[in-house]
Design a protein around this motif. Structure first.
Motif, PDB file in Angstrom:
ATOM      1  N   VAL A 148       1.123  -1.099   0.539  1.00  0.00           N
ATOM      2  CA  VAL A 148       0.122   0.022  -0.132  1.00  0.00           C
ATOM      3  C   VAL A 148       0.461   1.655  -0.076  1.00  0.00           C
ATOM      4  N   LEU A 149       1.101   2.175  -1.065  1.00  0.00           N
ATOM      5  CA  LEU A 149       1.108   3.599  -0.715  1.00  0.00           C
ATOM      6  C   LEU A 149       0.459   4.362  -1.144  1.00  0.00           C
ATOM      7  N   MET A 150      -0.228   5.221  -0.433  1.00  0.00           N
ATOM      8  CA  MET A 150      -1.182   6.407  -0.698  1.00  0.00           C
ATOM      9  C   MET A 150      -0.264   7.740  -0.950  1.00  0.00           C
ATOM     10  N   SER A 151       0.509   7.717  -0.934  1.00  0.00           N
ATOM     11  CA  SER A 151       1.500   9.035  -1.355  1.00  0.00           C
ATOM     12  C   SER A 151       0.901  10.140  -1.137  1.00  0.00           C
ATOM     13  N   LEU A 152       0.623  11.395  -0.918  1.00  0.00           N
ATOM     14  CA  LEU A 152      -0.038  12.822  -0.796  1.00  0.00           C
ATOM     15  C   LEU A 152       0.469  13.250  -2.466  1.00  0.00           C
ATOM     16  N   LEU A 153       2.626  13.485  -2.709  1.00  0.00           N
ATOM     17  CA  LEU A 153       3.228  13.769  -3.045  1.00  0.00           C
ATOM     18  C   LEU A 153       4.341  12.744  -3.252  1.00  0.00           C
ATOM     19  N   GLU A 154       5.017  12.426  -4.195  1.00  0.00           N
ATOM     20  CA  GLU A 154       6.180  11.476  -4.854  1.00  0.00           C
ATOM     21  C   GLU A 154       6.984  12.119  -5.803  1.00  0.00           C
ATOM     22  N   GLY A 155       7.933  11.546  -5.321  1.00  0.00           N
ATOM     23  CA  GLY A 155       9.372  11.986  -6.435  1.00  0.00           C
ATOM     24  C   GLY A 155       9.224  11.464  -7.619  1.00  0.00           C
ATOM     25  N   PHE A 156       9.286   9.691  -7.175  1.00  0.00           N
ATOM     26  CA  PHE A 156       8.820   8.576  -8.160  1.00  0.00           C
ATOM     27  C   PHE A 156       8.570   7.648  -7.288  1.00  0.00           C
ATOM     28  N   GLY A 157       8.628   7.295  -6.058  1.00  0.00           N
ATOM     29  CA  GLY A 157       7.634   5.990  -5.513  1.00  0.00           C
ATOM     30  C   GLY A 157       8.267   4.064  -5.923  1.00  0.00           C
ATOM     31  N   MET A 158      10.215   4.524  -5.532  1.00  0.00           N
ATOM     32  CA  MET A 158      10.219   2.892  -5.494  1.00  0.00           C
ATOM     33  C   MET A 158      10.378   1.849  -5.167  1.00  0.00           C
ATOM     34  N   PRO A 159       9.596   2.088  -3.929  1.00  0.00           N
ATOM     35  CA  PRO A 159       8.818   1.201  -2.967  1.00  0.00           C
ATOM     36  C   PRO A 159       8.251   0.299  -4.073  1.00  0.00           C
ATOM     37  N   VAL A 160       7.302   1.480  -4.708  1.00  0.00           N
ATOM     38  CA  VAL A 160       6.452   0.623  -5.663  1.00  0.00           C
ATOM     39  C   VAL A 160       6.946  -0.751  -6.599  1.00  0.00           C
ATOM     40  N   ILE A 161       8.059  -0.196  -7.186  1.00  0.00           N
ATOM     41  CA  ILE A 161       8.657  -1.419  -8.029  1.00  0.00           C
ATOM     42  C   ILE A 161       9.154  -2.400  -7.497  1.00  0.00           C
ATOM     43  N   GLU A 162      10.303  -1.723  -5.582  1.00  0.00           N
ATOM     44  CA  GLU A 162      10.326  -3.111  -5.050  1.00  0.00           C
ATOM     45  C   GLU A 162       9.386  -3.976  -4.671  1.00  0.00           C
ATOM     46  N   ALA A 163       8.072  -3.827  -4.122  1.00  0.00           N
ATOM     47  CA  ALA A 163       7.272  -4.408  -4.270  1.00  0.00           C
ATOM     48  C   ALA A 163       6.698  -5.208  -5.689  1.00  0.00           C
ATOM     49  N   ILE A 164       7.059  -4.873  -6.639  1.00  0.00           N
ATOM     50  CA  ILE A 164       6.737  -5.938  -7.982  1.00  0.00           C
ATOM     51  C   ILE A 164       7.729  -6.388  -7.867  1.00  0.00           C
ATOM     52  N   GLU A 165       8.985  -6.421  -7.465  1.00  0.00           N
ATOM     53  CA  GLU A 165       9.621  -7.301  -8.028  1.00  0.00           C
ATOM     54  C   GLU A 165       9.169  -8.251  -7.240  1.00  0.00           C
ATOM     55  N   HIS A 166       9.259  -8.184  -5.755  1.00  0.00           N
ATOM     56  CA  HIS A 166       8.865 -10.062  -5.006  1.00  0.00           C
ATOM     57  C   HIS A 166       7.546  -9.898  -5.167  1.00  0.00           C
ATOM     58  N   ASP A 167       6.444  -9.727  -5.732  1.00  0.00           N
ATOM     59  CA  ASP A 167       5.668 -10.733  -7.106  1.00  0.00           C
ATOM     60  C   ASP A 167       4.407 -10.351  -5.653  1.00  0.00           C
ATOM     61  N   LEU A 168       4.099  -8.620  -5.601  1.00  0.00           N
ATOM     62  CA  LEU A 168       3.096  -8.361  -3.870  1.00  0.00           C
ATOM     63  C   LEU A 168       1.687  -7.315  -5.446  1.00  0.00           C
ATOM     64  N   PRO A 169       0.880  -7.326  -5.274  1.00  0.00           N
ATOM     65  CA  PRO A 169       0.153  -7.183  -6.027  1.00  0.00           C
ATOM     66  C   PRO A 169       0.358  -5.518  -5.247  1.00  0.00           C
TER      67      PRO A 169
END
Length: 358
Positions: free
Chosen positions: A263-284
């Motif tokens: 879950v990443l419900m940011s109001l402001l992000e520069g990029f969002g690398m944790p989302v890429i890391e989560a995808i790499e770990h097969d997380l929806p």
């Protein structure tokens, strides 16, 4: 083509900007003649010196922004070669020219100053005004940031390119170590804790989702930034919420490997690398609707309104109750989208840009 690089952010920054800067300098290799760490040309040899040099660099930046008479004794930096600035703020200490390159992650300190420490807006206002006047080559880490920058400062720059942040090496490698207090099914959020990342509203949404009554936990890891106190206190009062602060690398690996969703419900992000890391770990993933996170994650993301507790709660419930077939489909689509962030094509784009500018 030879360039210099200002990597002063490495003195104080331990976020994804640090890893990106190291990747860029490494891939440019012999094209880089000199790297600036403030006024120094070598990275400090120990942590104490790093803090001292970082402090001095910050003081010079503050003095230049506030036009202290002391800085008149210290000339602005100007190398004979073009300079690559890995953060816009470093231009304040340089005599910027149109042949230089500036990497911009986002313009959040200008558009959303309430999410940053007092005084940060003034620093970046000065930096972006210098950039607007000199119109150097601009590089952005997302199309979202590029659009927002040009909306504010116009389009007549030497050049404007989007070069995404590449996936990091070794993210999935190494042993994992269970985190104390996490013993059942859980959703995971990774990122600095504060108003900008919106954890307080996410905690309220988790409590309203009914998941805790079904045995779920919500784990939130990261350091503090403005607004952290509210989220931390709410986490203490909310059953099923675990907020350990920073985690060791092996603990973070274990969390990514064992979470049921991200879950990443940011109001402001520069990029969002944790989302890429989560995808790499097969997380929806559940991310903020119509944000840079949907650009980073692609169409496979579940989306919610980050300003609506009810919308986030519904998204969390959907994430937790996702069928096996839907989970497999979304993960497959997300992993295919990751090709956009493949390392070698992205690093090759940096090499090509430097050659072109030269």
């Amino acid at each position: 083509m030879s360039i210099d690089v200002d990597f002063s952010l490495a003195l104080n920054d331990r976020t994804g900007k640090l890893f990106l800067g190291k990747d860029i300098i490494s891939t440019l290799g012999a094209r880089v003649t000199r790297v600036h760490y403030g006024r120094f040309h070598e990275f400090p040899h120990n942590d104490l010196m790093r803090r001292v040099v970082g402090r001095l660099t910050h003081k010079e930046t503050m003095a230049r922004v506030h036009r202290s008479r002391l800085v008149s004794l210290l000339p602005a930096i100007r190398d004979p070669r073009p300079t690559l600035h890995l953060d816009p703020l470093s231009v304040v200490r340089h005599r910027l020219e149109a042949r230089d390159i500036v990497l911009c992650h986002d313009v959040g300190p200008i558009t959303h100053p309430q999410y940053f420490a007092p005084g940060v807006e003034d620093l970046y206002l000065q930096a972006y005004e210098q950039i607007r006047r000199m119109k150097p080559h601009m590089v952005f880490v997302s199309k979202t940031s590029q659009r927002e920058f040009h909306r504010l400062y116009g389009n007549d720059f030497a050049s404007s390119n989007v070069i995404y942040i590449p996936t990091r090496l070794g993210v999935k490698e190494g042993e994992g170590c269970p985190l104390d207090g996490v013993s059942r099914r859980f959703l995971l959020t990774v990122g600095s804790i504060g108003d900008r990342k919106n954890q307080a509203r996410c905690i309220e949404a988790f409590s309203a989702s009914g998941l805790v009554e079904k045995g779920w936990q919500y784990v939130i890891v990261g350091g503090r930034e403005p607004g952290a106190d509210v989220a931390i206190e709410l986490a203490r009062q909310s059953p099923g919420v675990v907020m350990p602060g920073y985690t060791k690398d092996e603990e973070l690996r274990w969390l990514y490997r064992n979470a049921s969703g991200f879950v990443l419900m940011s109001l402001l992000e520069g990029f969002g690398m944790p989302v890429i890391e989560a995808i790499e770990h097969d997380l929806p993933c559940l991310v903020s609707r119509a944000s840079i996170l949907t650009e980073v994650g692609g169409d496979a993301m579940l989306c919610a309104d980050p300003l609506s507790r009810e919308s986030i709660a519904y998204g969390m419930h959907s994430l937790a109750e996702m069928s096996v077939d839907e989970r497999v489909r979304r993960i497959s689509e997300a992993r295919a989208h990751l090709q956009v962030f493949a390392r070698e094509p992205i690093l090759a784009s940096w090499r090509a840009l430097v050659e072109k500018v030269g």
